[in-house]
Design a protein around this motif. Structure first.
Motif, PDB file in Angstrom:
ATOM      1  N   ASP A   1       0.759  -1.246   0.113  1.00  0.00           N
ATOM      2  CA  ASP A   1      -0.157  -0.075   0.245  1.00  0.00           C
ATOM      3  C   ASP A   1       0.735   1.192   0.117  1.00  0.00           C
ATOM      4  N   ILE A   2       2.197   1.191  -0.318  1.00  0.00           N
ATOM      5  CA  ILE A   2       2.940   2.435  -0.409  1.00  0.00           C
ATOM      6  C   ILE A   2       3.396   2.653  -1.592  1.00  0.00           C
ATOM      7  N   ASP A   3       3.014   3.692  -2.309  1.00  0.00           N
ATOM      8  CA  ASP A   3       3.256   4.071  -3.378  1.00  0.00           C
ATOM      9  C   ASP A   3       4.135   5.501  -3.497  1.00  0.00           C
ATOM     10  N   LEU A   4       5.555   5.285  -3.593  1.00  0.00           N
ATOM     11  CA  LEU A   4       6.186   6.604  -3.582  1.00  0.00           C
ATOM     12  C   LEU A   4       5.726   7.958  -4.434  1.00  0.00           C
ATOM     13  N   ALA A   5       5.311   7.511  -5.698  1.00  0.00           N
ATOM     14  CA  ALA A   5       4.846   8.429  -6.599  1.00  0.00           C
ATOM     15  C   ALA A   5       3.506   9.151  -6.246  1.00  0.00           C
ATOM     16  N   SER A   6       2.751   8.745  -5.179  1.00  0.00           N
ATOM     17  CA  SER A   6       1.598   9.272  -4.894  1.00  0.00           C
ATOM     18  C   SER A   6       1.700  10.244  -3.695  1.00  0.00           C
ATOM     19  N   VAL A   7       3.034  10.618  -3.430  1.00  0.00           N
ATOM     20  CA  VAL A   7       3.051  11.646  -2.319  1.00  0.00           C
ATOM     21  C   VAL A   7       2.401  12.887  -2.662  1.00  0.00           C
ATOM     22  N   LYS A   8       1.612  13.647  -2.061  1.00  0.00           N
ATOM     23  CA  LYS A   8       1.151  14.957  -2.199  1.00  0.00           C
ATOM     24  C   LYS A   8       1.660  15.897  -1.566  1.00  0.00           C
ATOM     25  N   THR A   9       1.465  17.239  -1.857  1.00  0.00           N
ATOM     26  CA  THR A   9       2.014  18.454  -1.132  1.00  0.00           C
ATOM     27  C   THR A   9       1.484  18.446   0.253  1.00  0.00           C
ATOM     28  N   GLY A  10       2.562  18.609   1.185  1.00  0.00           N
ATOM     29  CA  GLY A  10       2.120  18.532   2.546  1.00  0.00           C
ATOM     30  C   GLY A  10       2.263  17.170   3.055  1.00  0.00           C
ATOM     31  N   GLU A  11       2.879  16.219   2.378  1.00  0.00           N
ATOM     32  CA  GLU A  11       2.991  14.878   2.854  1.00  0.00           C
ATOM     33  C   GLU A  11       4.445  14.393   2.693  1.00  0.00           C
ATOM     34  N   VAL A  12       4.862  13.456   3.548  1.00  0.00           N
ATOM     35  CA  VAL A  12       5.915  12.691   3.488  1.00  0.00           C
ATOM     36  C   VAL A  12       5.791  11.288   3.646  1.00  0.00           C
ATOM     37  N   ILE A  13       6.738  10.509   2.960  1.00  0.00           N
ATOM     38  CA  ILE A  13       6.762   9.099   3.192  1.00  0.00           C
ATOM     39  C   ILE A  13       8.006   8.603   3.819  1.00  0.00           C
ATOM     40  N   LEU A  14       8.128   8.211   4.886  1.00  0.00           N
ATOM     41  CA  LEU A  14       9.289   7.826   5.745  1.00  0.00           C
ATOM     42  C   LEU A  14       9.593   6.185   5.608  1.00  0.00           C
ATOM     43  N   ARG A  15      10.781   5.858   5.378  1.00  0.00           N
ATOM     44  CA  ARG A  15      11.231   4.537   5.433  1.00  0.00           C
ATOM     45  C   ARG A  15      11.638   4.468   6.807  1.00  0.00           C
ATOM     46  N   ASN A  16      11.095   3.476   7.655  1.00  0.00           N
ATOM     47  CA  ASN A  16      11.463   3.473   9.058  1.00  0.00           C
ATOM     48  C   ASN A  16      12.668   2.668   9.386  1.00  0.00           C
ATOM     49  N   LEU A  17      13.578   3.132  10.232  1.00  0.00           N
ATOM     50  CA  LEU A  17      15.119   2.329  10.497  1.00  0.00           C
ATOM     51  C   LEU A  17      14.869   1.877  11.514  1.00  0.00           C
ATOM     52  N   TYR A  18      14.824   2.746  12.711  1.00  0.00           N
ATOM     53  CA  TYR A  18      14.615   1.978  14.031  1.00  0.00           C
ATOM     54  C   TYR A  18      13.403   2.542  14.647  1.00  0.00           C
ATOM     55  N   LEU A  19      12.923   1.855  15.716  1.00  0.00           N
ATOM     56  CA  LEU A  19      11.621   1.979  16.373  1.00  0.00           C
ATOM     57  C   LEU A  19      11.825   2.020  17.972  1.00  0.00           C
ATOM     58  N   SER A  20      11.481   2.885  18.630  1.00  0.00           N
ATOM     59  CA  SER A  20      11.648   2.861  20.033  1.00  0.00           C
ATOM     60  C   SER A  20      10.583   2.390  20.854  1.00  0.00           C
ATOM     61  N   LEU A  21      10.750   1.301  21.771  1.00  0.00           N
ATOM     62  CA  LEU A  21       9.732   0.767  22.603  1.00  0.00           C
ATOM     63  C   LEU A  21       9.576   1.459  23.676  1.00  0.00           C
ATOM     64  N   ASP A  22       8.446   1.846  24.151  1.00  0.00           N
ATOM     65  CA  ASP A  22       8.376   2.687  25.439  1.00  0.00           C
ATOM     66  C   ASP A  22       7.254   2.538  26.223  1.00  0.00           C
TER      67      ASP A  22
END
Length: 359
Positions: free
Chosen positions: A35-56
């Motif tokens: 469900d991630i289409d990099l070409a679909s990003v719109k003005t006011g949006e970013v798509i992030l490729r997540n590298l590390y996640l904090s568990l809190d």
């Protein structure tokens, strides 16, 4: 990229509520969507490729169907959990977040996160662009530190000591000292000339605090009475209590702390896995002893991110090995449920991080 130009996105969603019960893996579900289409990003949006996640521990509150300060949209079923992460911008419709930049943000427990509405001036953004040297791990500071010692836990420790306005020569007691925040509080306080005492839940953690992290003393709260331990380790009493635990030990500290002592209330991890609230009995001592209790939440102190103070102060200490910051890094977004439950159960030492992808 698949034939239809959609990227596969594995995510961890809220499958059910724990409410007041202990959290188990039954409250989580791992699922994969294209469900991630990099070409679909719109003005006011970013798509992030997540590298590390904090568990809190605070994420535990999103597993209660009602109550608490967590917004209702963060407690919905069948949507990804949200948590602080380090990510790379891979598609952008916002000029200040160019493709290729590294950021920390509430990324979601998933491989890719789309964040919208960033062109609305009335919508505050929690996206933090990391300094360019964050990529440089050659001096012994891993990128994962930007969600630990140089991220929210680091900010909480650094700013919390400023709120306490600590003085050299006095004594501070750090609850849950082996955790992501406590270990840094103790080491920063020691560098500022304080006597530092901590508590932890295993003998191994206690030894590590003293032998590797320069605490003056520490004790296992599961095997030793806290009052007796503090009497032994802090014969002149305690002037500051950095409290991430709450409950019974907070009640005891109201009695034990020196006159005009200060308590910083940062969290109540003793009651974050379904435990009933502990009835505090010693509140009368606040007035009788002139004790100050100060509430703390990290987003009131984001200026230390924005002005670079946290990075400028703590990163050199990490590089010079004057601070030993302990992380437990586990691979794979699909393993998040197991490690989240273990984290709440106190099975890990230090900051718990999930590695999702390589930079």
């Amino acid at each position: 990229m698949t034939a239809n130009n959609l990227l596969s996105n594995t995510r961890v969603v809220r499958a059910g509520y724990a409410n007041k019960a202990r959290v188990t893996e039954a409250q989580f579900r791992v699922e994969t969507h294209q469900d991630i289409d990099l070409a679909s990003v719109k003005t006011g949006e970013v798509i992030l490729r997540n590298l590390y996640l904090s568990l809190d521990p605070y994420v535990r509150f999103t597993l209660d169907e009602e109550g608490g300060d967590t917004p209702p949209e963060r407690r919905l079923l069948n949507v990804p959990f949200y948590g602080l992460g380090v990510a790379e911008v891979v598609a952008s419709g916002v000029g200040k977040y160019p493709v290729g930049s590294l950021v920390s943000a509430n990324t979601g427990y998933e491989q890719y996160t789309r964040i919208s509405g960033l062109d609305d001036p009335n919508t505050p953004s929690d996206i933090r662009v990391l300094p360019t040297h964050a990529r440089d791990e050659s001096k012994g500071v891993p990128l994962s530190n930007y969600i630990s010692a140089l991220g929210m836990p680091g900010l909480t420790a650094f700013a919390g000591l400023k709120v306490l306005d600590v003085e050299a020569g006095k004594t501070i007691f750090v609850g849950s000292a082996a955790g992501g925040v406590g270990q840094l509080v103790g080491q920063l306080a020691k560098l500022q000339g304080l006597r530092v005492i901590g508590s932890a839940g295993t003998d191994e953690k206690v030894s590590y605090l003293v032998e590797k992290q320069n605490f003056d003393g520490a004790f296992n709260y599961k095997t030793e009475n806290a009052r007796e331990a503090l009497t032994r380790l802090a014969p002149k009493g305690v002037d500051y209590y950095y409290d991430t635990v709450g409950g019974e030990i907070l009640d005891m500290m109201l009695d034990f702390i020196n006159e005009r002592g200060k308590i910083l209330s940062v969290g109540m991890v003793s009651q974050e896995n379904g435990e009933e609230a502990y009835p505090i009995r010693n509140l009368k001592l606040i007035a009788r002893k002139g004790v100050s209790i100060l509430g703390f939440i990290y987003w009131h102190h984001l200026q230390y991110f924005e002005n670079g103070d946290l990075d400028a102060t703590v990163r050199p200490l990490l590089e010079r090995k004057e601070i030993n910051y302990r992380e437990e890094v586990f691979d794979g977004i699909e393993n998040t449920p197991k490690h989240f439950v273990n984290m709440l159960d106190g099975k890990y030492a230090g900051k718990v991080v999930i590695k999702i992808a390589d930079l």
